[in-house]
Design a protein around this motif. Structure first.
Motif, short mmCIF file in Angstrom:
data_model
loop_
_atom_site.label_atom_id
_atom_site.label_comp_id
_atom_site.label_asym_id
_atom_site.label_seq_id
_atom_site.Cartn_x
_atom_site.Cartn_y
_atom_site.Cartn_z
N SER A 1 -13.31 11.24 -5.48
CA SER A 1 -12.00 11.53 -4.87
C SER A 1 -10.92 11.38 -5.95
O SER A 1 -10.70 10.29 -6.46
CB SER A 1 -11.76 10.55 -3.72
OG SER A 1 -10.45 10.69 -3.24
N SER B 1 -6.92 15.32 1.24
CA SER B 1 -6.49 14.33 2.22
C SER B 1 -5.47 13.40 1.58
O SER B 1 -5.21 13.48 0.38
CB SER B 1 -7.70 13.51 2.69
OG SER B 1 -8.26 12.81 1.58
N LEU B 2 -4.90 12.52 2.42
CA LEU B 2 -4.00 11.48 1.92
C LEU B 2 -4.73 10.15 2.04
O LEU B 2 -5.10 9.73 3.14
CB LEU B 2 -2.71 11.45 2.73
CG LEU B 2 -1.87 12.74 2.71
CD1 LEU B 2 -0.58 12.55 3.51
CD2 LEU B 2 -1.55 13.16 1.28
N ALA B 3 -4.95 9.50 0.91
CA ALA B 3 -5.60 8.19 0.93
C ALA B 3 -4.53 7.11 1.00
O ALA B 3 -3.39 7.32 0.59
CB ALA B 3 -6.43 8.01 -0.34
N THR B 4 -4.89 5.98 1.57
CA THR B 4 -4.02 4.81 1.52
C THR B 4 -4.61 3.86 0.48
O THR B 4 -5.77 3.45 0.59
CB THR B 4 -3.95 4.11 2.89
OG1 THR B 4 -3.38 5.03 3.83
CG2 THR B 4 -3.08 2.87 2.82
N VAL B 5 -3.82 3.60 -0.55
CA VAL B 5 -4.33 2.79 -1.67
C VAL B 5 -3.33 1.69 -1.99
O VAL B 5 -2.17 1.74 -1.56
CB VAL B 5 -4.56 3.66 -2.93
CG1 VAL B 5 -5.61 4.75 -2.65
CG2 VAL B 5 -3.25 4.28 -3.41
N VAL C 1 -6.47 16.39 7.08
CA VAL C 1 -7.62 16.59 6.21
C VAL C 1 -7.92 18.09 6.20
O VAL C 1 -8.07 18.70 7.25
CB VAL C 1 -8.86 15.81 6.70
CG1 VAL C 1 -10.06 16.12 5.80
CG2 VAL C 1 -8.57 14.31 6.72
N ARG D 1 0.67 5.99 0.08
CA ARG D 1 -0.13 7.19 0.30
C ARG D 1 -0.26 7.94 -1.03
O ARG D 1 0.68 7.99 -1.84
CB ARG D 1 0.54 8.15 1.31
CG ARG D 1 0.99 7.54 2.62
CD ARG D 1 -0.09 6.77 3.37
NE ARG D 1 -1.32 7.47 3.68
CZ ARG D 1 -1.53 8.20 4.78
NH1 ARG D 1 -0.56 8.40 5.67
NH2 ARG D 1 -2.71 8.76 4.99
N GLN D 2 -1.44 8.54 -1.20
CA GLN D 2 -1.70 9.29 -2.43
C GLN D 2 -2.57 10.50 -2.07
O GLN D 2 -3.58 10.36 -1.37
CB GLN D 2 -2.44 8.39 -3.43
CG GLN D 2 -2.62 9.01 -4.80
CD GLN D 2 -3.38 8.08 -5.74
OE1 GLN D 2 -4.52 7.72 -5.48
NE2 GLN D 2 -2.73 7.68 -6.83
N THR E 1 0.85 -1.20 0.00
CA THR E 1 0.00 0.00 0.00
C THR E 1 0.88 1.25 0.00
O THR E 1 2.07 1.18 0.31
CB THR E 1 -0.94 0.07 1.22
OG1 THR E 1 -0.13 0.17 2.39
CG2 THR E 1 -1.85 -1.14 1.28
N ARG F 1 -5.31 13.25 -2.41
CA ARG F 1 -6.61 13.24 -3.06
C ARG F 1 -7.33 14.58 -2.90
O ARG F 1 -7.22 15.24 -1.86
CB ARG F 1 -7.51 12.14 -2.44
CG ARG F 1 -7.06 10.73 -2.77
CD ARG F 1 -7.18 10.43 -4.26
NE ARG F 1 -6.83 9.04 -4.54
CZ ARG F 1 -7.72 8.05 -4.51
NH1 ARG F 1 -8.98 8.30 -4.20
NH2 ARG F 1 -7.34 6.81 -4.78
N ASP G 1 -1.30 12.99 8.67
CA ASP G 1 -2.49 12.49 7.96
C ASP G 1 -3.59 13.56 7.99
O ASP G 1 -4.69 13.33 8.48
CB ASP G 1 -2.98 11.19 8.64
CG ASP G 1 -3.98 10.45 7.76
OD1 ASP G 1 -4.06 10.76 6.54
OD2 ASP G 1 -4.71 9.60 8.29
#
Lengths: 378, 378
Positions: free
Chosen positions: B93, B23-27, B73, B8-9, B6, B11, B71
């Motif tokens: 997103s 925000s930073l998504a975990t993908v 938002v 961080r990306q 995984t 968004r 992290d």
């Protein structure tokens, strides 16, 4: 028939002290050269495109007249910021009038010139606000026998401009048109052309009665900018037609930008995914007149694929080329009293064209009002 | 090396109630397909062209932050009239970041992809504000061994835009250029390109110290719009260079119209006779940015041969074609640390890029200020 040796010709002069001076000069009747014909000008329209040269953006509300009624001299002040752009014409008395029609009363020796003797022709090229004009035989548009010169007076500027809009649409890959100040003589021609050619047309007018006039001609999409629902009406018409090219006669104000924004809304209404720079469909507005002299202003709320630019008949015709131009000219002759019929509210002599009332009326460029000069009316 | 599963990306989300949410998504780290490579993004610039997607024209001065520093938002309100244009992205997103550079850490089976393993490459195409990005091998720009990814981060947008301006000039028959906001990273590149290619360039800047910076690079014509003699200076520079094409990064206000009017003055200063519709020389301004968000406004005091339009890199490259694009890309690689050197004032992690201070700084698009995101910095 014996020709006179001198004639009257309307002149526009800008003096170094910032005054516009309009008068009637007495000049020699030109002798046609071998390839030329001499046309007795029976009718010449005052088009918006004549006003720049004629009036030099002078303040006609402050104009004064002197001299006898048949030989008037009109003077009007020109603003200092306008004078800057007029420097090259200061002190030069200039003949005026882009187009007109009349009878060929003399011709040079060339057979092509001789063949036109006695014919009714339409001409373009300046100095038509005078009793006679010598022009090359090849530049004459020969009209059918019995044509009233008044019907042939406006053969070029409005008809070729209206046809040029449709040609430009095809050349640049669009499939439908928007036209503003659409109730004008030119606008009415465009309605008829687009109906005949099956080109979807969105007409923008400024008053309800203008919308009625155009609907009476068969116009399908008419949007009244005085209506509170104008922008929604415009977007709906653009959605229905897919028009991405507009010709704007007003120039100033917000209309050009509103058209681009409405085009973008119409395109995005069909879009299936978000495009961060707006639609990739090119949207174009050509400004071909200046009915609204105020600055042009727009929000850039229509993506990045857009253009606004000037459009002028002569460069367009050069781009179209001779065969294309001949094709358009023939269509004008064929449909002179139908598609390309012009309507004049006032017929005036050269002297009457310089009355203060007349000047102040045609300077307004009000839709529906149109002057025809009859230089040989007495 | 074992890759994480995984990552961080960054968004950007626009919600239906008119809020921007960053925000930073975990993908999942993407698995490269056969023709793809997986690039570890080491450096990605924040360009003005990223801000539309990233910030959605939200009011960042009213933004609020929540969550831990690593992290965050961020939420900011979006004006109702702006929301209308954002409808297609509401609720989605979106990853952000047009370009970046890094090392190929995995590759699909295709030989072209395998050949890039371990190489430092520059990429364009979105989602570069994240730790990894899978892209087709053919879309990678391979950088010389030992290239610092920070030097390769801005290989596409600014260099190709600057080169594209010169190419557009040639394609459209102009011989000199005007550039506004000329002290930017892009503007400095353009100064160097034009010096190397012998293209006369008129630089428009907004402050005296920016003029000094450009003159230090060898710029010949620099006009400071804060000077009381700006319009005269501009006309003189346009007379000297004959420039009839301008690229404007500001978009709003009167600058585009002032440039067209000054071009017309420069042309008319050489004219020998009066032309009633202004000069017949086509004058063009392309708006490629929007540093000034106010409406665009102009007097139409520059004849009829003019155009103003949007200019965007991708459609230009499509018009240029693949051989032309490859030629430009090679030049970027060859001159990466000279002509196309970029300067960053701030290096930030993904989380730091979402601090309120950072957002408010890069949202201003101040000349000289430039952020570089280092998604894999800890």
């Amino acid at each position: 028939m014996t020709l006179p040796t001198t004639m009257r010709q309307l002149r526009s002069l800008v003096t170094a002290d910032g005054t516009l001076e309009l008068s009637l000069a007495t000049v020699d009747v030109p002798e046609p050269a071998g390839h030329e014909v001499l046309v007795r000008i029976d009718a010449a329209p005052i088009n918006p495109s004549d006003l720049g040269l004629l009036l030099a953006m002078a303040d006609v509300e402050s104009a004064t007249a002197s001299g006898p009624a048949d030989d008037p001299v009109v003077r009007a002040p020109i603003a200092a910021n306008v004078m800057a752009g007029l420097a090259p014409r200061v002190g030069e008395s200039m003949p005026v009038g882009n187009e007109g029609a009349g009878v060929v009363v003399a011709a040079g020796d060339d057979p092509a010139a001789q063949a036109l003797l006695g014919r009714t022709v339409a001409i373009i090229g300046g100095a038509t606000y005078g009793q006679y004009r010598a022009v090359p035989a090849t530049s004459c548009l020969e009209l059918p026998d019995g044509t009233d010169p008044r019907d042939g007076a406006s053969c070029f500027v409005n008809p070729l401009t209206a046809l040029g809009m449709v040609e430009t649409m095809r050349m640049e890959g669009h499939t439908a048109l928007v036209h503003t100040a659409a109730a004008s003589n030119l606008g009415q021609m465009l309605v008829k052309i687009c109906l005949a050619d099956d080109v979807p047309l969105v007409n923008v007018v400024r008053r309800p009665e203008q919308a009625d006039l155009l609907r009476g001609l068969g116009a399908v999409h008419v949007c009244d900018s005085s209506s509170p629902t104008f922008l929604d009406d415009l977007t709906a018409a653009l959605t229905a037609t897919g028009a991405t090219l507009a010709f704007d006669a007003t120039g100033g104000g917000r209309l050009a930008g509103q058209i681009l924004a409405s085009m973008e809304r119409a395109i995005n209404a069909r879009a299936t995914e978000y495009s961060r720079y707006g639609s990739s469909v090119h949207k174009q507005v050509y400004i071909y007149g200046g009915l609204d002299r105020s600055p042009t202003e727009f929000q850039r709320n229509f993506g990045m694929a857009w253009g606004i630019g000037g459009w002028l008949l002569t460069p367009f015709l050069m781009k179209l080329g001779v065969p294309g131009m001949l094709r358009l000219r023939q269509r004008v002759v064929d449909e002179l009293t139908t598609t390309f019929a012009s309507h004049y509210t006032d017929e005036v002599s050269l002297a009457e064209a310089l009355s203060l009332d007349a000047i102040r009326t045609y300077a307004k460029q009000a839709t529906g009002q149109k002057f025809l000069i009859r230089p040989n009316a007495r």
